[in-house]
Design an enzyme around this catalytic site. Structure first.
Site, short mmCIF file in Angstrom:
data_model
loop_
_atom_site.label_atom_id
_atom_site.label_comp_id
_atom_site.label_asym_id
_atom_site.label_seq_id
_atom_site.Cartn_x
_atom_site.Cartn_y
_atom_site.Cartn_z
N HIS A 159 0.82 -1.22 0.00
CA HIS A 159 0.00 0.00 0.00
C HIS A 159 0.85 1.27 0.00
CE1 HIS A 159 -3.69 -2.19 0.47
NE2 HIS A 159 -3.33 -2.74 1.61
N ASP A 195 -2.53 -10.34 -2.54
CA ASP A 195 -3.11 -9.90 -1.27
C ASP A 195 -4.59 -9.58 -1.51
OD1 ASP A 195 -2.04 -8.52 1.57
OD2 ASP A 195 -3.84 -7.54 0.76
N HIS A 197 -6.23 -7.11 -0.55
CA HIS A 197 -6.40 -5.68 -0.81
C HIS A 197 -5.60 -5.25 -2.03
CE1 HIS A 197 -6.84 -6.39 3.61
NE2 HIS A 197 -7.93 -5.66 3.42
N ASP A 284 -4.15 -12.93 3.02
CA ASP A 284 -5.44 -12.58 3.63
C ASP A 284 -6.63 -12.93 2.73
OD1 ASP A 284 -4.58 -10.54 1.95
OD2 ASP A 284 -4.65 -8.97 3.49
N1 Q9C Z 1 -8.87 3.15 9.13
C1 Q9C Z 1 -2.59 -5.20 4.17
O1 Q9C Z 1 -3.21 -6.26 4.06
N2 Q9C Z 1 -7.25 -1.10 7.43
N3 Q9C Z 1 -3.16 -4.08 4.60
C2 Q9C Z 1 -8.28 -0.12 7.48
C3 Q9C Z 1 -8.66 2.26 7.99
C4 Q9C Z 1 -7.17 -1.69 6.15
C5 Q9C Z 1 -4.55 -4.09 4.98
C6 Q9C Z 1 -7.93 1.00 8.39
C7 Q9C Z 1 -6.38 -2.96 6.07
C8 Q9C Z 1 -5.03 -2.77 5.43
C9 Q9C Z 1 -1.14 -5.16 3.84
ZN ZN Z 2 -4.22 -7.17 2.61
#
Ligand code: Q9C
Ligand code: ZN
Length: 342
Positions: A159, A195, A197, A284
């Protein structure tokens, strides 16, 4: 296969994050690393420490001012009278200026971030920076003739954009590996991001470039994080047009649909003519993951590894997400063994 494990990861250990607006314990914990290390260790894999690389090795992916901010952020957070984990509080929203970097610390923290889920703690920079060394070490080993290498690190990276942190990520390990493979002689590289996401950072970094193909299978950004990137109509820009492939699937999509998307991604990678592969291996998409909703089984990760092996390319695998602690080691090992049976 060689395994580069981040010896500084445990220093990144914030206590809580904001998740859907609520303060909750962090999902991205040092235990994730321990579980993967244990499973790999029991399977006889030798975990190695990385070689160290100069900061200049990061400059093709991240801007110097972003790296300078991250390096000093913890000290600045304390110096401005704060304690506990550092969070951003203000952002340049649509219609505001991004061409002036403010002096104010909170303003800079918001300038370089995009969510409140990614706290920065005392050892976060050291952990992220040493993870980058692991990614660069893995790329060097593959350039030296190794068939594949695995980067066991956290915080994750996909990300993280040119100058933004978010989604638990600070430095884009997969992008650093891809760039190192290019600079070391691979004329074309493909990144496959599995992943759950969308890998918005990796996409941004290579969006205008034809030499690094980016393909991602992920939850539809209409409903899934990171929401503001990852649609199927994002195909690259300028010289990079056609070198970006997004394959969003609805939340809850069955494994069969996931594997159809994988076939599309593999065909596109073969078509692109890559001579090295980087896999953003978030696990995930597993059926039991607490914050995601695809339905892959541990054996499906073995099939993924086997299909990747059939591409016949040397590969760097980089750990991204995966939050159901115990299972993430099994899923990683299943994929790596499918790629390179012991
Ligand atoms: N306030 C990875 O799997 N989190 N990242 C939401 C927003 C999102 C996932 C937080 C999850 C991120 C590397
Ligand atoms: Zn992820």
């Amino acid at each position: 296969m060689r395994f580069f494990a981040n010896p500084a990861q445990a220093g990144h250990c914030p206590g809580f994050e904001f998740f859907r607006g609520r303060r909750v314990p962090c999902h991205e914990t040092p235990e994730r690393f321990q579980f993967v290390a244990e499973v790999l260790g029991s399977a006889g894999c030798q975990l190695e420490s990385p070689d160290l690389f100069p900061d200049e090795a990061l400059h093709a992916v991240h801007t110097p001012r972003y790296l300078a901010f991250l390096r000093g952020a913890w000290a600045e957070w304390l110096a401005t009278g704060n304690e506990g984990d550092a969070f951003p509080a203000v952002w340049p929203g649509a219609g505001m200026r991004r061409d002036r970097l403010p002096e104010n610390f909170a303003a800079r923290m918001g300038f370089f971030s995009f969510d409140t889920g990614t706290p920065l703690a005392a050892g976060s920079w050291e952990a992220a920076r040493t993870g980058a060394d692991c990614a660069l070490s893995a790329a060097q080993s593959v350039l030296g003739g190794e068939r594949s290498a695995f980067v066991l690190t956290r915080p994750p990276g996909h990300h993280a954009g040119i100058e933004t942190f978010g989604g638990y990520c600070f430095l884009n390990n997969a992008a650093l590996a891809a760039q190192a493979l290019r600079e070391g002689g691979a004329s074309r590289v493909a990144i496959l991001d599995v992943d759950y996401h969308h890998g918005n950072g990796s996409q941004e970094i290579f969006y205008t470039r034809p030499d690094v193909f980016f393909a991602s299978i992920h939850g539809d950004p209409m409903t899934e994080y990171p929401f503001y990137l990852g649609h199927a109509d994002e195909r690259g820009e300028g010289a990079g047009l056609g070198a970006n492939l997004n394959l969003p699937l609805p939340a809850g999509a069955p494994a069969a649909d996931w594997f159809s998307a994988l076939e599309q991604a593999l065909a596109a990678i073969a078509q692109h003519g890559a001579d090295a592969l980087v896999v953003s291996l978030g696990v995930d998409a597993w059926e039991g993951d607490p914050i995601s909703s695809f339905r892959l089984k541990t054996s499906d990760y073995g099939m993924l590894g086997e299909r990747l092996r059939q591409l016949g390319l040397p590969a760097v695998f980089v750990l991204e997400g995966g939050y159901a602690v115990r299972a993430i080691g099994d899923n990683v090992l299943s994929c790596l063994r499918g790629f390179e049976p012991a």
